[in-house]
Every structure is written in C-alpha cells, then in structure tokens.
Design a protein around this motif. Structure first.
Motif, short mmCIF file in Angstrom:
data_model
loop_
_atom_site.label_atom_id
_atom_site.label_comp_id
_atom_site.label_asym_id
_atom_site.label_seq_id
_atom_site.Cartn_x
_atom_site.Cartn_y
_atom_site.Cartn_z
N SER A 1 0.80 -0.81 0.41
CA SER A 1 0.06 0.09 -0.07
C SER A 1 0.37 1.51 -0.13
CB SER A 1 -1.25 0.00 1.14
OG SER A 1 0.27 0.27 2.21
N LYS A 2 2.09 1.07 0.27
CA LYS A 2 2.82 2.29 0.45
C LYS A 2 3.87 1.99 -1.02
CE LYS A 2 3.58 2.16 5.49
NZ LYS A 2 3.03 1.00 5.78
N ILE A 3 4.13 1.10 -1.32
CA ILE A 3 5.17 1.18 -2.73
C ILE A 3 4.57 0.86 -4.21
CG2 ILE A 3 6.96 -0.34 -3.22
CD1 ILE A 3 6.80 -1.93 -1.03
N ALA A 4 3.42 0.19 -3.68
CA ALA A 4 2.10 0.15 -5.36
C ALA A 4 2.03 1.74 -5.51
CB ALA A 4 1.47 -1.05 -5.28
N PRO A 5 1.57 2.83 -5.30
CA PRO A 5 0.51 3.70 -5.45
C PRO A 5 2.10 4.23 -6.61
CG PRO A 5 0.47 3.45 -3.23
CD PRO A 5 0.86 2.22 -3.50
N ARG A 6 3.42 4.51 -5.71
CA ARG A 6 4.38 5.48 -5.98
C ARG A 6 5.44 4.44 -7.47
NH1 ARG A 6 6.86 4.49 -0.67
NH2 ARG A 6 8.65 2.79 -1.66
N VAL A 7 4.86 3.42 -7.15
CA VAL A 7 5.60 2.81 -8.72
C VAL A 7 4.32 2.93 -9.93
CG1 VAL A 7 5.38 0.29 -9.61
CG2 VAL A 7 6.74 0.88 -7.59
N LEU A 8 2.92 3.03 -9.74
CA LEU A 8 1.65 3.12 -10.88
C LEU A 8 2.21 5.05 -11.17
CD1 LEU A 8 -0.58 1.14 -8.50
CD2 LEU A 8 0.13 0.80 -11.07
N GLN A 9 2.26 5.28 -9.82
CA GLN A 9 2.24 7.03 -10.65
C GLN A 9 3.57 6.63 -12.09
OE1 GLN A 9 2.84 8.86 -6.80
NE2 GLN A 9 0.23 9.91 -6.80
N LYS A 10 4.81 6.44 -11.51
CA LYS A 10 5.96 6.98 -12.08
C LYS A 10 5.49 5.69 -14.00
CE LYS A 10 11.21 6.03 -12.36
NZ LYS A 10 12.20 5.38 -11.89
N HIS A 11 5.15 5.09 -13.50
CA HIS A 11 3.53 4.02 -15.20
C HIS A 11 3.30 5.00 -15.49
CE1 HIS A 11 1.63 0.86 -17.00
NE2 HIS A 11 3.04 0.62 -16.80
N GLY A 12 2.58 6.37 -14.85
CA GLY A 12 2.43 7.05 -15.36
C GLY A 12 0.94 6.81 -16.54
N LYS A 13 -0.05 5.00 -16.00
CA LYS A 13 -1.14 4.61 -17.13
C LYS A 13 -2.65 4.80 -16.42
CE LYS A 13 1.58 3.09 -21.32
NZ LYS A 13 2.04 2.16 -21.83
N THR A 14 -2.24 4.64 -14.54
CA THR A 14 -3.27 4.18 -13.74
C THR A 14 -3.59 5.66 -13.25
OG1 THR A 14 -2.22 2.36 -13.16
CG2 THR A 14 -3.80 3.61 -12.19
N LYS A 15 -4.92 6.10 -13.69
CA LYS A 15 -5.89 7.56 -13.08
C LYS A 15 -5.56 7.46 -10.66
CE LYS A 15 -8.47 8.38 -17.17
NZ LYS A 15 -9.99 9.20 -17.81
N ASN A 16 -5.15 6.20 -10.59
CA ASN A 16 -6.35 5.99 -9.51
C ASN A 16 -4.89 5.06 -9.32
OD1 ASN A 16 -6.14 6.57 -6.46
ND2 ASN A 16 -8.14 5.01 -7.42
N PRO A 17 -3.69 5.28 -8.41
CA PRO A 17 -2.43 4.17 -8.32
C PRO A 17 -2.82 4.00 -7.02
CG PRO A 17 -1.68 6.83 -7.89
CD PRO A 17 -3.41 6.57 -8.57
N TYR A 18 -4.01 3.68 -6.04
CA TYR A 18 -4.09 3.82 -4.71
C TYR A 18 -4.98 2.65 -4.20
CZ TYR A 18 -2.99 9.04 -4.08
OH TYR A 18 -2.35 10.05 -4.35
N PRO A 19 -4.67 2.39 -3.09
CA PRO A 19 -5.49 0.83 -2.94
C PRO A 19 -6.79 0.99 -2.32
CG PRO A 19 -3.63 1.37 -1.49
CD PRO A 19 -3.87 2.46 -2.49
N ASN A 20 -7.50 0.05 -3.01
CA ASN A 20 -8.57 -0.84 -2.83
C ASN A 20 -8.82 -1.36 -2.04
OD1 ASN A 20 -9.23 -2.87 -4.51
ND2 ASN A 20 -9.55 -1.62 -6.47
N VAL A 21 -10.26 -1.37 -1.52
CA VAL A 21 -10.60 -1.95 -0.56
C VAL A 21 -10.30 -3.51 -0.61
CG1 VAL A 21 -13.08 -2.42 -1.39
CG2 VAL A 21 -12.55 -3.09 1.06
N ASP A 22 -10.74 -4.25 -2.02
CA ASP A 22 -10.19 -5.95 -2.71
C ASP A 22 -8.84 -5.31 -2.21
OD1 ASP A 22 -12.37 -6.55 -3.41
OD2 ASP A 22 -12.29 -5.09 -5.09
N SER A 23 -7.45 -4.52 -1.78
CA SER A 23 -6.37 -5.23 -1.94
C SER A 23 -6.26 -5.77 -0.49
CB SER A 23 -4.76 -4.24 -2.12
OG SER A 23 -5.69 -2.78 -0.99
N ALA A 24 -7.00 -5.40 0.56
CA ALA A 24 -7.12 -6.08 1.61
C ALA A 24 -7.99 -7.35 1.94
CB ALA A 24 -7.38 -4.74 2.49
N SER A 25 -8.92 -7.19 1.61
CA SER A 25 -10.15 -7.82 2.05
C SER A 25 -10.21 -9.39 2.34
CB SER A 25 -11.52 -7.33 1.69
OG SER A 25 -11.33 -7.91 0.43
N GLY A 26 -9.33 -9.68 0.48
CA GLY A 26 -9.29 -11.33 0.65
C GLY A 26 -8.25 -11.86 1.56
N ILE A 27 -7.18 -10.97 1.98
CA ILE A 27 -5.85 -11.38 2.34
C ILE A 27 -6.20 -11.70 3.56
CG2 ILE A 27 -5.06 -9.87 3.31
CD1 ILE A 27 -3.36 -12.87 1.32
#
Length: 472
Positions: A390-416
């Motif tokens: 949740s801290k690392i992926a937003p930085r990578v996605l922002q640098k990648h530049g193709k995701t309008k929202n680089p932040y975690p949604n609820v699914d990133s936590a609920s299933g695990i």
C-alpha cells in the motif's frame, strides 16, 4: 411461507418505536412529496452532457440513475446518507456483548440505508432479533436444491440459484399475481421479501461453504439469539460457541473473525447505484421482478472478474509475490516485481478504481482492523506484504503513469484477511461480498416501489446514428 408480513392497515395499529417497517412508513409521505415536486417543476433541468465517448465506454459517469442511500465522491469516497465510514464506525450500534469495542452491526447499517437515520441501540437490537427469527429456517426446496448441486460448482452460481429458487416464497409475486394490491402498496410486499432474503443469507452461505470444504456436513449452528454476522461466522465453522469445526480458533480469534465479518459486510453494503451488482438488481427490479429474482441477477453480475472477484485475484497475487521475493520487507525486490508485472502488460490487482481518485476509505478501515491487532497479523508474511504494497505500489504506478488512481482499493486487503483466518477457498470470498451487497440494492428496491420509479429503458444508438452525430 416465510413469516412476519404485516399489511398497511395493521401497521399503524401495531407500530412500535423500534420497528424498521414503521420507520420507513413514517418517512414515505415526505419522500413521495419531494419527488413529485421535483418531477413536476424541474424535469427539464439538464444533468451534464452525454457524449459519444460515454455511449461507447459503458455509460461511464452518466448522471441518469436515481439512487438514494449512498453517494461516491472521487476524492472523499463513499458516504451513506451523507456519513463517512468513520462516521458510521462511531455512530452505528454494535453487538451488546462487545461493550462498544467491536465493529458496528450490518443490521444498523441496514436501518440507516432504509431510513436515512442512525438507529438507537434498541432499534438495532430489534432488527437483529427480527432478522434472526426470519432466517431461522431455509425453505426446504432451496436446501434440497443446494444439496443436489455439484460440489465443485462455482459458489456464486450456487448462490444465484438458491436466491432465484426462493422466488417460490415471494409474497410480492403471489400478491401481484392475485391482482390484489395497488401500486402504492407494492413496497410493503417488496419489503417483506427483502428482509426475508437478507435474513436467510447466513444459512445459504453456510450451506455453500460446507459443500466446498466438508462434503455438505454442517460446520456450525444458527443461533437465533445472535446477530446476522455472528451466524455467518458460525455457519462457516468459525465461532467457538456454535461451530462444529472452529479451525483451531481461540475465543479471542473467533471474536475477531466475527468482527471482521461485521466490518466487511458493514462497509460493502453499497457503493452507489452504478456498479454492476447494484445496477442489475435495480434494472431487473424495475420490471417488477421480485427481490429474489432481482438480487439473483445482481449476484451474477457480482461474480464477474471486473466486479466482485477482485479480492481473490489479490490473494493469488500476494501468494505468488511472496514466493518470488526473498523478503516482503525488501522494497527493491517488491518494486522490481511490480515493474515486471506492469511491463508484461498485466495489472496490479487491488489498485485503482473506476470512480475513486484517492485512497479507498474502505481499505483504510480494513487496514485499521489489522493495526488494532498487531500480534495477530505480525507473523503472516502475506498480510505484511499487503501493508507494504500500500506504500510501494502507488509510487510505482505513479511513475508508470497509466493509472488514474494508483491507490489501494478495498480488495487489496479484504481477501487476504479472510485467507489469514482459514477461508482458503478463494472463489467463496465473493459469496460473503454477496451477503453484504444485498443490503444496499435491496433497500433501494423498496424505495423504488415506494416512489414509483418506472421500468428502466434507455435509448440505444447504432453505429450509423453515432456516425451521423459525429458528422462522419
């Protein structure tokens, strides 16, 4: 026949302070008057400009659907009748035995969705008791049908079949066929079906799970003295008091799992009306299909990989990543793994959202659940990886530049988190989602009938018409 149907004439004579149906009846005159005034005086007010791009990309963002209970702001997240998740956690009643230390009850959220008001402790307890009494028995034909289904059939298919089969019990369908009700009374029969449907979801859920993991033998008992989420947990074999198989859970871990169900189901009840499961329920219901048929169709939409199945994809992703890195704390290795995924034209599951442009408040709620129990989760590398991502992926996605929202949604936590407690049948996780999501669309279905919202029938365009509009 399922019980607890009360006709209009008797509502006012038996009304009590704590009855949900009476609270809805009190709200009806004002709501109907407001809608009639707006339709009469403001029908010509424009709501944005629908474009060709919108027509060709799934009607994204078209403001053309009435939905009362929730709104979704791209920057602020979900609000339930104007209240945030944090507000709901502070204000909505929880289980009495938790002494204010547990999560709020989904029953309390159901009251809020139906009435727009925060229920009192007594109102919440009354609704909990009513749902337990309504859900004490699953119709015999539905139970036999579930028993007859192949053990390896998709759990969401089983859920949809079970709900559709309960159409046989629909009070609304029977009364409509008799021709004995007027339009203004539709809502009462819909309401009865809605509460009966929600009430039996723990039993259906437990039956499906026992077929998956225990050859159909019950894993727990339905306790009419307990709340809706407790009975879901019990019938999954996850409570010490009422389960046959408690997955080696201590009393404390059992209580935590019950509260996980309460939290998950409380915050997944609704997410505006435009998502597939909610919109489908509304669309089918607009044809005056009863709630069982309407929500079974919503469940079929929820089963889609682009909607309700995201949580299981995250679990698979975390399992694969954990096996591929030396340590989940190694930031460089985690970043390299994410770049490998993106450079192979795959997505990072659990990140991004169709509407949100900020971190998902539902993710924050799930993360806070783990933070409040550091000893429980510290040894689970997959949960720690979820938190680190949740801290690392937003930085990578922002640098990648193709995701309008680089932040975690609820699914990133609920299933695990479900996986952590032993729910390792990944396809089944969405069934729990289906229990929760019933409350929002079905609350709206009651109000659709109260307000006389007509059958949904948008105008479609063929390619020739689109080319003419574009002057091609």
């Amino acid at each position: 026949m399922l019980r607890h149907f009360t006709q209009t004439r008797s509502i006012h004579s038996t009304r009590t302070l704590f009855n949900l149906k009476a609270a809805i009846a009190d709200a009806i005159p004002k709501r109907r008057e407001e809608l009639l005034r707006i339709k009469k005086n403001f029908s010509d007010v424009k709501v944005g400009d629908i474009t060709v791009g919108s027509v060709l990309t799934g009607m994204r963002g078209n403001q053309s659907m009435y939905w009362e209970s929730t709104t979704l702001d791209p920057n602020e997240g979900i609000r339930f009748h104007g209240r945030t998740i944090a507000d709901c956690q502070k204000m909505l009643p929880g289980a009495p035995e938790d002494n204010g230390d547990g999560e709020f009850l989904p029953e309390s959220m159901l009251w809020l969705l139906m009435t727009g008001e925060i229920p009192t402790e007594e109102q919440s307890r009354q609704l909990t008791q009513e749902l337990a009494e309504r859900g004490a028995k699953l119709p015999s034909h539905t139970e036999k049908l579930l028993t007859s289904l192949p053990r390896d059939m998709h759990p969401m298919t089983q859920l949809a079949i079970a709900l559709a089969s309960m159409n046989k019990e629909s009070i609304f369908a029977k009364k409509y066929e008799e021709g004995s009700i007027g339009k203004k009374d539709y809502w009462e029969y819909i309401y009865e079906d809605v509460l009966n449907l929600i009430a039996v979801l723990p039993r259906i859920t437990g039956k499906i799970y026992s077929s998956l993991v225990n050859d159909g033998e019950p894993l727990g008992h339905f306790n009419v003295e307990k709340d809706w989420s407790y009975n879901i947990a019990s019938l999954l074999g996850m409570t010490v008091r009422d389960s046959v198989n408690v997955h080696s859970l201590t009393k404390e871990r059992s209580n935590d799992f019950v509260n996980l169900i309460r939290l998950y189901c409380g915050i997944h009840v609704d997410h505006e009306g435009g998502n597939v499961s909610a919109h489908t329920t509304h669309l089918v219901g607009s044809a005056l299909s009863d709630p069982y048929l309407s929500y079974s169709s919503g469940i079929m939409g929820l089963a889609g990989p682009l909607h309700g199945l995201a949580a299981q994809e995250v679990v698979r992703f975390l399992v694969e990543m954990e096996n591929d890195v030396d340590s989940v704390e190694n930031v460089k290795q985690v970043e390299d793994y994410l770049w490998k995924v993106l450079n192979s034209n795959r997505v990072i599951p659990g990140y991004g959202h169709a509407v949100l442009r900020k971190p998902d408040p539902r993710f924050d709620a799930m993360l806070n659940f783990t933070e409040a129990r550091p000893q429980e989760f510290k040894s689970n590398a997959k949960v720690q990886l979820m938190k680190n991502l949740s801290k690392i992926a937003p930085r990578v996605l922002q640098k990648h530049g193709k995701t309008k929202n680089p932040y975690p949604n609820v699914d990133s936590a609920s299933g695990i988190l479900f996986h952590h407690y032993g729910i390792d049948q990944l396809l089944f996780i969405t069934v729990i989602f289906g229990c929760s999501r019933a409350m929002g669309p079905l609350s709206q279905l009651v109000w659709d009938r109260i307000l006389g919202i007509p059958i949904e029938r948008p105008k479609s365009l063929d390619l020739s018409s689109i080319k003419k509009l574009c002057k091609i």
